[in-house]
Design a protein around this motif. Structure first.
Motif, PDB file in Angstrom:
ATOM      1  N   CYS A 113       0.878  -1.489  -0.015  1.00 55.90           N
ATOM      2  CA  CYS A 113       0.083   0.169  -0.050  1.00 55.90           C
ATOM      3  C   CYS A 113       1.266   0.939  -0.089  1.00 55.90           C
ATOM      4  N   SER A 114       0.500   1.837  -1.033  1.00 56.54           N
ATOM      5  CA  SER A 114       1.398   2.981  -0.963  1.00 56.54           C
ATOM      6  C   SER A 114       0.952   3.747   0.178  1.00 56.54           C
ATOM      7  N   GLY A 115       1.678   5.357   0.758  1.00 56.89           N
ATOM      8  CA  GLY A 115       1.488   5.955   2.017  1.00 56.89           C
ATOM      9  C   GLY A 115       0.475   6.517   1.681  1.00 56.89           C
ATOM     10  N   GLN A 116      -0.556   6.739   2.819  1.00 59.23           N
ATOM     11  CA  GLN A 116      -1.276   7.412   3.062  1.00 59.23           C
ATOM     12  C   GLN A 116      -1.083   8.467   4.134  1.00 59.23           C
TER      13      GLN A 116
ATOM     14  N   GLU B 279       2.131  10.533   7.537  1.00 59.63           N
ATOM     15  CA  GLU B 279       1.925   9.182   6.178  1.00 59.63           C
ATOM     16  C   GLU B 279       2.197   8.267   6.847  1.00 59.63           C
TER      17      GLU B 279
ATOM     18  N   GLU C 280       2.425   3.806   5.601  1.00 58.27           N
ATOM     19  CA  GLU C 280       2.270   3.422   4.739  1.00 58.27           C
ATOM     20  C   GLU C 280       2.766   1.517   4.960  1.00 58.27           C
TER      21      GLU C 280
END
Length: 137
Positions: free
Chosen positions: A29-32, A118, A120
């Motif tokens: 999952c890409s960083g949120q 952030e 991930e």
């Protein structure tokens, strides 16, 4: 073969990347950051509100692949102020009831859209079955 994971329940990518990619049994999952999925704006100014939105965004991306926080095996937390570590840590812990994943936490000078946090994650699709590997034979 890789599978692109996309959901409207999490913020759309703000650059040339996918929300998540599945390769085999792993989901990267890409960083949120704390973006509201509908408005596309940063939620709140305090670290608790921002961290909660980040975790909810991660939850939405995982749900798109039928996963939960129990599937997460590794996280990386990026903070613009390491002084927020304890507050973020307490909120983070509430999402992992038992057997938390491996984790790294680092301070960075800045994050996209002036976010303060952030996160991930890497998740595993099938955590049951399989043999344990003993490398000390």
């Amino acid at each position: 073969m890789k599978k692109i994971i996309v959901t409207t329940e999490a913020p759309a990518a703000v650059g040339p990347y996918s929300q998540a990619i599945r390769v085999g049994n792993l989901v990267f999952c890409s960083g949120q950051i704390p973006l509201d999925p509908k408005a596309g704006e940063i939620v709140g100014r305090d670290i608790t509100a921002q961290a909660r939105q980040v975790m909810e965004n991660i939850s939405a991306v995982l749900r798109a692949e039928g996963l939960t926080f129990e599937n997460i095996i590794k996280t990386t937390i990026f903070l613009t102020n390491l002084g927020d570590f304890q507050t973020v840590n307490e909120l983070y812990a509430s999402y992992f009831k038992s057997d938390p994943p491996a984790r790294s936490t680092v301070q960075v000078s800045a994050l996209p859209k002036a976010a303060n946090v952030e996160v991930e994650v890497i998740a595993a699709v099938n955590l049951t079955g399989g043999k344990s590997i003993d490398t000390w034979e």
